[in-house]
Design an enzyme around this catalytic site. Structure first.
Site, PDB file in Angstrom:
ATOM      1  N   GLU A  40       6.777  -6.735   5.501  1.00 38.08           N
ATOM      2  CA  GLU A  40       6.551  -5.685   5.162  1.00 38.08           C
ATOM      3  C   GLU A  40       6.417  -4.593   6.231  1.00 38.08           C
ATOM      4  O   GLU A  40       6.694  -3.494   6.159  1.00 38.08           O
ATOM      5  CB  GLU A  40       5.773  -5.191   3.834  1.00 38.08           C
ATOM      6  N   TYR A 123       1.944   1.899   0.409  1.00 41.44           N
ATOM      7  CA  TYR A 123       3.252   1.143   0.167  1.00 41.44           C
ATOM      8  C   TYR A 123       3.186  -0.170   0.513  1.00 41.44           C
ATOM      9  O   TYR A 123       3.355  -1.129  -0.402  1.00 41.44           O
ATOM     10  CB  TYR A 123       4.524   1.782   1.010  1.00 41.44           C
ATOM     11  N   ASP A 141       8.640   3.550  -1.504  1.00 37.74           N
ATOM     12  CA  ASP A 141       9.094   3.798  -0.297  1.00 37.74           C
ATOM     13  C   ASP A 141      10.109   4.941  -0.275  1.00 37.74           C
ATOM     14  O   ASP A 141      10.175   5.469  -1.412  1.00 37.74           O
ATOM     15  CB  ASP A 141       9.632   2.628   0.449  1.00 37.74           C
TER      16      ASP A 141
END
Length: 349
Positions: A40, A123, A141
């Site tokens: 991520e 996020y 996102d």
DNA sequence: AAAACGGGGTC
DNA sequence: GACCCAGTTTT
């Protein structure tokens, strides 16, 4: 809105599409929260195709939280070299160190705790919680904002930070409590494959739910107003060798642009000063013969470097703060792409 | 709230 | 050239 009555149907269609069509990506073959976390962070503002090889190399080199926690920072930057946004990897290591020290190496599984880790924003927190722990948390996102703005005809400017909350609340209303991982990834996958900036509505599994499609406004959404005016910064770059053929490189400051990366001495060009003068005024170095090398632009998100590079030989005794490196040593240092470009050019001579 | 922070792919 | 990408931190 219509969707509210069909939430369950929407979830079902989205998730079944995702499970059928999802791309086979390295971080989808693991459930290790640390590995998901690494992916991520790498994926922030970075394309999937770019990340794949970096991810595999990174996990290979640092398979566990403890491997990364104890890693050498310069080596870490070298592994990240070319990916950009280099503060990401320093923040990641900082967060991982905390997990190793305070959580026994287990990535925390609540938004409150995981959000305290360095480099973990709203996020990434939601992404790790939902994907690795299957906890129903929002992970909003750019993809998710684009998809939702179209489906729900949300016309708020997605460039405004305060509007992010609108999308987070919508996701919490909409998210599938049974499979939040597939729901969140499905939303992002849809944004990446179908609901792209130029949308492929005819292929869309949730077309029937989409307000923008029904009104023919899919090309106008999302609304994104912010425009950045970029500065142009002319710079000189000096690749200098001593009498032994070694190269002078300097480490950039530990904060700011390209923090802690190595480069050939660089000087922002002021007025109409010559390269020789600039070099003397900034570093007190006089060079007999400075030969022009390549000129090119390097574009950052907020500014553009117009680089003029030079090559020269230092004959005089160099100041003690200057460090010279052999060719092999240079190659081991983390360097940003514009410096790599100059280096590659020099080596080809 | 706005700016800083990389690099590359696409249309 | 403009957009924008599985955003976060600093100002």
């Amino acid at each position: 809105m219509r969707l509210f009555k069909q939430k369950e149907e929407f979830r079902k269609v989205l998730i079944s599409w995702y499970l059928r069509e999802k791309r086979d990506l390295p971080w989808r073959r693991t459930s290790d929260p640390y590995h998901i976390w690494v992916s991520e962070v790498m994926l922030q503002q970075t394309r999937v195709e770019t990340v794949i090889s970096y991810f595999e190399r990174f996990i290979d080199k640092y398979p566990t939280v403890f491997d990364l926690a104890t890693a050498n920072e310069e080596e870490l930057l070298k592994v990240w070299e070319g990916l950009g946004y280099y503060s990401r990897v320093r923040n990641l290591q900082s967060g991982v160190k905390e997990v190793a020290a305070n959580y026994g190496g287990i990535v925390p599984s609540t938004r409150g705790e995981i959000s305290k880790l360095k480099g973990v924003g709203p996020y990434t927190a939601g992404a790790v919680l939902s994907i690795a722990y299957n906890i129903p948390e929002h992970a909003v996102d750019g993809n998710v904002m684009r998809v939702l703005s179209r489906i729900l005809l949300i016309e708020d400017d997605i460039a405004q930070p305060k509007n992010r909350k609108i999308f987070e609340e919508v996701v919490m209303e909409l998210i599938d409590k049974e499979d939040p991982s597939s729901f969140n990834q499905g939303m992002m996958e849809l944004g990446a494959l179908i609901c792209t900036p130029k949308p492929k509505c005819l292929l869309c599994p949730v077309q029937q739910f989409c307000g923008a499609f029904h009104e023919g406004k899919q090309e106008e959404l999302p609304v994104k107003l912010k425009k950045v005016k970029k500065k142009i910064v002319p710079v000189f770059s000096f690749a200098l060798q001593n009498e032994k053929g070694e190269w002078l490189l300097m480490k950039r400051p530990e904060t700011g642009l390209l923090a802690n990366m190595w480069e050939f001495p660089m000087i922002e060009m002021e007025k109409n000063i010559s390269a020789e003068q600039a070099l003397y005024e900034k570093f007190g170095v006089k060079i007999k013969h400075l030969s022009p090398e390549i000129r090119f632009k390097h574009i950052f998100s907020h500014l553009t470097w117009e680089i003029q590079s030079f090559h020269g030989i230092i004959n005089e005794l160099p100041l003690k703060q200057f460090q010279f490196f052999s060719e092999e040593e240079v190659e081991a240092l983390p360097m940003p792409v514009p410096v790599l470009k100059i280096w590659t050019e020099l080596k080809s001579r």
